[in-house]
Design an enzyme around this catalytic site. Structure first.
Site, short mmCIF file in Angstrom:
data_model
loop_
_atom_site.label_atom_id
_atom_site.label_comp_id
_atom_site.label_asym_id
_atom_site.label_seq_id
_atom_site.Cartn_x
_atom_site.Cartn_y
_atom_site.Cartn_z
N GLU A 66 8.54 2.96 0.88
CA GLU A 66 8.63 2.12 0.07
C GLU A 66 10.10 2.58 -0.43
O GLU A 66 10.98 1.67 -0.77
CB GLU A 66 8.12 1.16 0.05
CG GLU A 66 6.69 0.23 0.55
CD GLU A 66 6.14 -0.33 0.59
OE1 GLU A 66 5.45 -0.33 -1.06
OE2 GLU A 66 5.80 -1.71 0.17
N GLU A 69 -1.38 -0.10 4.32
CA GLU A 69 -1.80 -0.07 3.12
C GLU A 69 -2.74 -1.25 4.49
O GLU A 69 -4.47 -0.87 3.69
CB GLU A 69 -0.96 -1.22 2.44
CG GLU A 69 -0.33 -0.74 1.70
CD GLU A 69 1.57 0.14 2.66
OE1 GLU A 69 1.57 0.23 3.37
OE2 GLU A 69 1.85 -0.02 1.66
N ALA A 93 1.23 4.76 -2.73
CA ALA A 93 0.96 4.91 -4.71
C ALA A 93 -0.43 5.60 -4.46
O ALA A 93 -1.21 5.12 -3.79
CB ALA A 93 0.52 3.41 -4.77
N GLY A 124 4.02 3.00 -0.89
CA GLY A 124 4.72 3.29 -1.16
C GLY A 124 5.87 4.31 -1.02
O GLY A 124 6.94 4.09 -1.72
C1 LIG Z 1 9.09 1.13 -4.29
C2 LIG Z 1 7.81 1.62 -4.92
C3 LIG Z 1 6.44 1.17 -4.84
C4 LIG Z 1 5.54 0.31 -4.52
C5 LIG Z 1 4.04 0.44 -4.21
C6 LIG Z 1 3.41 -0.44 -3.66
C7 LIG Z 1 1.73 -0.54 -3.44
C8 LIG Z 1 1.82 0.82 -2.32
C9 LIG Z 1 0.36 1.28 -1.82
C10 LIG Z 1 0.47 2.47 -1.35
O1 LIG Z 1 0.96 3.41 -1.22
S1 LIG Z 1 -1.56 2.43 -1.17
C11 LIG Z 1 -1.85 4.02 -0.29
C12 LIG Z 1 -0.72 3.74 1.12
N1 LIG Z 1 -0.47 5.76 1.42
C13 LIG Z 1 -1.70 5.82 2.21
O2 LIG Z 1 -3.06 4.82 2.96
C14 LIG Z 1 -2.21 7.46 2.98
C15 LIG Z 1 -3.41 8.10 2.74
N2 LIG Z 1 -3.39 9.66 2.48
C16 LIG Z 1 -3.57 10.04 3.96
O3 LIG Z 1 -4.17 8.97 4.92
C17 LIG Z 1 -4.08 11.39 3.63
O4 LIG Z 1 -3.92 11.72 2.63
C18 LIG Z 1 -2.85 11.83 4.81
C19 LIG Z 1 -1.06 11.65 4.10
C20 LIG Z 1 -2.54 11.59 6.14
C21 LIG Z 1 -2.99 13.46 4.77
O5 LIG Z 1 -3.95 13.88 5.41
P1 LIG Z 1 -4.62 15.58 4.89
O6 LIG Z 1 -6.16 15.80 5.79
O7 LIG Z 1 -3.39 16.85 5.40
O8 LIG Z 1 -4.46 15.20 3.42
P2 LIG Z 1 -6.02 14.90 2.17
O9 LIG Z 1 -7.14 16.29 2.28
O10 LIG Z 1 -5.96 13.43 3.30
O11 LIG Z 1 -4.79 14.65 1.12
C22 LIG Z 1 -4.80 16.24 0.33
C23 LIG Z 1 -4.97 15.30 -1.04
O12 LIG Z 1 -4.44 14.58 -1.43
C24 LIG Z 1 -4.68 13.19 -1.83
N3 LIG Z 1 -4.22 11.65 -1.19
C25 LIG Z 1 -3.48 11.88 -0.12
N4 LIG Z 1 -3.05 10.31 -0.42
C26 LIG Z 1 -3.03 10.13 -1.74
C27 LIG Z 1 -3.01 8.92 -2.11
N5 LIG Z 1 -2.35 7.80 -1.77
N6 LIG Z 1 -3.09 8.28 -3.16
C28 LIG Z 1 -4.32 9.55 -4.26
N7 LIG Z 1 -4.71 11.09 -3.47
C29 LIG Z 1 -3.83 10.69 -1.64
C30 LIG Z 1 -5.95 13.42 -1.06
O13 LIG Z 1 -7.34 12.34 -2.21
C31 LIG Z 1 -6.34 14.75 -1.65
O14 LIG Z 1 -6.82 15.49 -2.99
P3 LIG Z 1 -8.04 15.41 -3.06
O15 LIG Z 1 -8.66 14.52 -2.46
O16 LIG Z 1 -8.92 16.56 -2.02
O17 LIG Z 1 -8.25 15.46 -4.47
#
Ligand SMILES: CCCCCCC/C=C/C(=O)SCCNC(=O)CCNC(=O)[C@H](O)C(C)(C)COP(=O)(O)OP(=O)(O)OC[C@H]1O[C@@H](n2cnc3c(N)ncnc32)[C@H](O)[C@@H]1OP(=O)(O)O
Length: 304
Positions: free
Chosen positions: A158, A178, A112, A155
């Site tokens: 999920e 998370e 998410a 997400g």
């Molecule tokens: C069934 C329906 C679903 C219901 C959802 C329910 C609740 C869910 C909650 C969650 O999902 S919480 C989020 C869980 N995910 C994470 O914690 C992963 C976060 N991301 C990372 O750890 C890393 O990005 C990565 C996947 C390991 C990749 O690393 P890498 O170094 O290759 O890239 P980055 O420079 O980090 O990312 C590029 C770019 O993408 C943005 N980004 C990545 N993930 C997210 C995210 N989850 N939300 C918002 N943005 C994300 C990251 O910020 C980068 O953008 P900029 O900041 O450079 O503009």
């Protein structure tokens, strides 16, 4: 519809979330089952964060690609609204018999959108029952194959687990990280992951936040097949075509019966299966399928 949205939800959104609310209303989003969709067609080329194509000899497979490359397909509200709209329209489209849901080679979805959630409040999430509408993948009646390359985190994992068949590319990574941002899975991860891989591995993944790779996901039964990442989507489409060429009613009934096994005990499940089995005797396609077998020809299904 946007009026319903504004009455029901907009008034309780924190100020920082309101721009997202206006994007949602564009697709008449209010939750599967509760919403009244304004369009039933699949011609909608207006999507910005998903790409829809039609595949297969009979064009009866809908291929949906999540498309927010700069954010690794993080699931923002507008993407979810588009996906909800697309899936609902496939359910209403008699030409579509199976859906393939995929992302890019780098990411199925990295979770998410953390930037959107950062400033949400308990007040808002509680009053709006935040995420309740996100069950739409599970509620879609048409079978869905998730074709997962790269990150399927939070997400993203999920959503993949809400699909019916999971195929992974050899570079896939599945995780529920998370805990490392101070929260817990909110889209079914604690339940579906545990049912798929068992308690110990689910606990390990959810408590450490560490992902598993495609090979381990296959060994533990989270995905049914792993393919080289370059051919993953084509392989998923091949399976989808086999499904889409069956009776659509029978396919939906099969899906409904298997889904029920997750929610009820064995006796109840067996009763439910038999009831659905009996109901196929009221369906044209059941008679046609059996008659075609006896007459040694291909069945001509009419979805009725
Ligand atoms: C069934 C329906 C679903 C219901 C959802 C329910 C609740 C869910 C909650 C969650 O999902 S919480 C989020 C869980 N995910 C994470 O914690 C992963 C976060 N991301 C990372 O750890 C890393 O990005 C990565 C996947 C390991 C990749 O690393 P890498 O170094 O290759 O890239 P980055 O420079 O980090 O990312 C590029 C770019 O993408 C943005 N980004 C990545 N993930 C997210 C995210 N989850 N939300 C918002 N943005 C994300 C990251 O910020 C980068 O953008 P900029 O900041 O450079 O503009």
């Amino acid at each position: 519809m946007s009026r319903i949205f504004s009455i029901a939800t907009r008034s309780i959104l924190p100020r920082s979330y309101r721009p997202v609310a206006s994007q949602l209303s564009k697709y008449s989003l209010a939750g599967h089952g509760k919403i009244f969709y304004s369009t039933a067609g699949t011609e909608n080329n207006d999507y910005k964060e998903i790409i829809v194509e039609y595949k297969g000899k009979r064009q009866n497979v809908a291929l949906v690609r999540l498309h927010r490359p700069k954010a690794l397909n993080a699931l923002c509200a507008s993407l979810i609204a588009e996906l909800t709209h697309a899936l609902a329209s496939f359910d209403k489209n008699p030409d579509i018999g199976c859906i393939v849901l995929t992302g890019s080679e780098k990411a199925f979805a990295a979770g998410a959108d953390i930037k959107e959630m950062q400033n949400l409040t308990y007040d808002y999430t509680y009053k709006s029952d935040f995420l309740a509408n996100w069950e739409f993948v599970h509620r879609t009646k048409t079978p869905i194959i998730a074709a997962i390359n790269g990150y399927a985190l939070g997400g993203g994992c999920e959503i993949a687990m809400s699909c019916d068949i999971l195929y992974a590319g050899d570079n896939a990574k599945f995780g529920q990280p998370e805990i490392s941002i101070g929260t817990i899975p909110g889209g079914g991860g604690s339940q579906r992951l545990t049912k798929a891989v068992g308690k110990s591995l689910a606990m390990e993944m959810i408590l450490t936040g560490k992902p598993i790779d495609a090979q381990e996901a296959e060994r533990k039964g989270l995905v049914s097949k792993v393919f080289p990442k370059e051919v993953l989507v084509d392989e998923a489409i091949k399976t989808a075509e086999v499904i889409a060429n069956q009776s659509k009613m029978a396919a939906r009934m099969c899906k409904q019966a298997v889904q029920t096994s997750f929610n009820v005990g064995l006796d109840e499940g067996l009763k439910y299966e038999r009831t659905i089995f009996h109901s196929t005797f009221a369906v044209h396609d059941r008679k046609e399928g059996m008659t075609a077998f006896v007459e040694k020809r291909k069945p001509n299904y009419e979805d009725k």
